[in-house]
Design an enzyme around this catalytic site. Structure first.
Site, mmCIF file in Angstrom:
data_model
loop_
_atom_site.group_PDB
_atom_site.id
_atom_site.type_symbol
_atom_site.label_atom_id
_atom_site.label_comp_id
_atom_site.label_asym_id
_atom_site.label_seq_id
_atom_site.Cartn_x
_atom_site.Cartn_y
_atom_site.Cartn_z
ATOM 1 N N SER A 192 -10.558 -1.061 6.270
ATOM 2 C CA SER A 192 -8.995 -0.778 5.165
ATOM 3 C C SER A 192 -8.734 -2.269 5.179
ATOM 4 O O SER A 192 -8.251 -2.207 3.681
ATOM 5 C CB SER A 192 -8.776 0.538 4.811
ATOM 6 O OG SER A 192 -9.464 1.152 5.514
ATOM 7 N N LYS B 291 1.201 -1.290 0.044
ATOM 8 C CA LYS B 291 0.124 -0.004 0.213
ATOM 9 C C LYS B 291 0.899 1.348 -0.102
ATOM 10 O O LYS B 291 1.666 1.747 0.514
ATOM 11 C CB LYS B 291 -0.612 0.259 1.178
ATOM 12 C CG LYS B 291 -1.669 1.434 1.285
ATOM 13 C CD LYS B 291 -2.630 0.547 2.145
ATOM 14 C CE LYS B 291 -3.833 1.716 2.508
ATOM 15 N NZ LYS B 291 -4.911 1.953 3.927
ATOM 16 N N SER C 10 -9.680 1.638 2.711
ATOM 17 C CA SER C 10 -8.303 2.588 1.737
ATOM 18 C C SER C 10 -7.467 1.722 0.402
ATOM 19 O O SER C 10 -6.821 1.681 0.275
ATOM 20 C CB SER C 10 -7.695 4.103 2.911
ATOM 21 O OG SER C 10 -7.210 3.262 4.165
#
Length: 581
Positions: free
Chosen positions: A175, A77, A151
């Protein structure tokens, strides 16, 4: 990998880059590493030979390096430091060059994993939708008209599309779990502190966790074990700092269906089927009050805790107000937290402590709480029309987990109308291994479910052939717990309606207690249950039916609104007795 069998790390790398071209999803990535750089690392790993994955034994020197993740491809990420790649947190103007890998990345690399690139995300890890990024909205791997979830959007989709084997995300409000559910993969959210967050751009530093995505629980658990450092965290993931579990079968907490709130069509049935599969594997279901969890979930963004997001990146947002690469929704959420008064934070902390105590009390000695991971799977258009409202709804079940200092694992639990449906198991801090074991039981029992019937589906009754055609077999004859009333409905063919009373049900001005009702328990393939449910006419519905021995299964119930004009036949003790009387 989804591209077919390969025998060397180099071949796996080349297959991954071919897969990237085939999928045509550039929005997954913020920075993709040059293929030649990754190939060079792959050649070095191949030179180590296959023995690099083995545990040292008598044929290997005691200090021989182990590479348990040899050849596993990894996506990271965009808010986690990777040496040689800019850390952007989803905002180009925020980017910086990290001095080295975050510890979680370094540990997976040391185990043989190869980083492919950094992935797209909701900017500053603020969102559960996957659309709040100047790098583009990340679409669902299965249905490109729907969101990927956020996210950690790019990480989840990279795994789901078979580009990488593992991916790192973060999880503050869900997330690392919502994207797993929407894309049909596994998402592990460890106990807070079990995995270091150094080298991670914070969202809410006191709540943040690094999460793992994988297509199998085995791979996800291995990655988590390699990233964890018990010496740093004081937690070993085995439950050492969690309540000691009592002997006997797993106890899984489930809320009353009406406490789940509105769910996407078909998801309530899919959730009940997942609960039923756990009972098939030997677990006992216990009913809990979900209210403390949902009330705390609303506090994460609506309360003062969002001020911690301002602490992390608020000064940057203030300085760059109006910048083209600032997502307006993210900037609004974080910017408005600037002026939250300190007294409100103290009040919210006190209320949260009360809710956490209530939540742990309602869980009691349950090993885990089973919930849908999300209440629905929105389209991109729905999120664009109501970005704040949709996002808030998506965190209904996930937002409270870190506020309450709990661990969680999200796993696939079948499909509804061709799209993935997922559930999560939540438990006390330190029970990471316990939750994963329960999730494995759920996966092993996905093939067959149990169903309780009390009326026209009983043996010899007109609708019993539906069960037989779906591959069902009779498990046992029993009765419900004494918490139900039975009504003869005005339907063709005649059928009864079973209604859960709790302890009592009000009929006009007279209050009548529940009673035990004759029942049969059948076992059938999960897809067979889906076929029956799809053809189920109103006012019939599927819910959880409690049995006399304390077990709980999916079963036929009736909407209370359909009881007008129905005849109360509870005193007969069952449908057959009523028909013969």
């Amino acid at each position: 990998m989804a591209t077919g069998p390969v025998t060397t790390v180099l071949e796996r790398v080349r297959a991954a880059y071919r897969r990237i071209e085939e999928t045509g999803r550039p929005e997954i990535w913020i920075t993709l590493r040059p293929q030649e750089d990754v190939e060079a690392e792959a050649r070095a790993l191949d030179a180590r030979g296959p023995d690099a994955t083995r545990t040292p034994d008598t044929s290997h020197p005691p200090d021989a390096p182990r590479l348990p993740l040899l050849g596993h491809l990894l996506a990271v990420k965009g808010n986690i430091d990777v040496a040689g790649l800019p850390t952007t947190a989803g905002c180009p103007s925020y980017a910086y060059e990290p001095a080295g890998d975050a510890p979680v990345v370094a540990r997976l690399r040391q185990a043989g994993a190869l980083v492919i690139g950094s992935t797209n995300m909701d900017q500053f890890a603020t969102g559960l939708v996957g659309t709040r990024s100047p790098y583009g909205a990340v679409r669902c791997a299965v249905d490109p008209e729907r969101i990927s979830g956020g996210s950690s959007s790019g990480s989840a989709v990279a795994v789901a599309l078979g580009i990488v084997d593992l991916a790192l995300g973060t999880d503050t409000a869900g997330s690392g779990r919502v994207p797993a559910a929407f894309n049909g993969i596994v998402g592990l959210k460890p106990s807070r502190g079990l995995v270091p967050t150094r080298g991670v751009v914070p969202a809410c530093a006191s709540l943040d966790c690094v999460s793992v995505f994988a297509r199998t629980l085995t791979e996800a658990r291995l990655a988590l074990a390699l990233m964890a450092d018990p010496a740093e965290s004081g937690r070993d993931g085995t439950g050492s700092d969690a309540p000691r579990r009592r002997p006997g079968p797993w106890r899984v907490a489930v809320p009353p269906t009406d406490q789940l709130g509105p769910l996407e069509d078909g998801w309530a049935v899919a959730y009940e089927a997942a609960a039923a599969r756990l009972t098939t594997s030997g677990a006992q279901l216990v009913t809990v009050d979900l209210t403390p969890f949902t009330e705390a979930a609303a506090m994460l963004y609506e309360g003062a805790f969002v001020a911690e997001r301002y602490t992390a990146v608020g000064a940057f947002i203030d300085k760059h107000t109006g910048a083209a690469d600032l997502d307006p929704t993210v900037a609004t959420i974080i910017g408005r937290a600037r002026d939250i008064p300190a007294h409100r934070l103290y009040a919210d902390q006190a209320r949260l402590a009360e809710l956490r105590a209530a939540a742990l009390a309602t869980l009691g000695d349950a090993d885990a709480l089973l919930l849908p991971t999300a209440p629905r799977h929105p389209t991109l258009a729905e999120v664009a029309a109501d970005p704040l409202g949709v996002n808030a709804d998506l965190g209904r079940f996930t937002n409270s987990t870190n506020l309450f200092d709990l661990a969680a694992v999200a796993v696939p639990a079948g499909e509804v109308r061709g799209r993935p449906f997922g559930v999560m198991l939540v438990g006390p801090a330190g029970t990471d291994d316990r939750l994963a074991t329960l999730a494995e039981d759920l996966g092993r029992s996905r093939q067959r479910v149990t169903l309780t019937v009390v009326g026209a589906h009983l043996s010899g009754q007109p609708l019993n052939p539906q069960l037989l055609a779906a591959g069902a077999r009779l498990v046992r004859t029993t009765s419900t717990a004494p918490r139900y009333r039975l009504y003869a409905l005005r339907t063709d063919p005649p059928k009864p309606g079973l209604v859960h009373t709790g302890e009592t049900v009000e009929t006009g001005t007279e209050i009548k207690a529940g009673a035990a009702i004759e029942a049969e328990v059948w076992e059938l393939p999960a897809e067979g249950l889906g076929t029956i449910v799809a053809a189920l006419p109103r006012p019939m519905t599927i819910g959880r039916v409690e049995l006399a021995d304390g077990a709980s299964t999916a079963g036929f119930l009736c909407e209370p609104a359909a009881l007008d004009g129905a005849v109360d036949i509870t005193s007969y003790g069952g449908w057959r007795a009523y028909l013969s009387g």
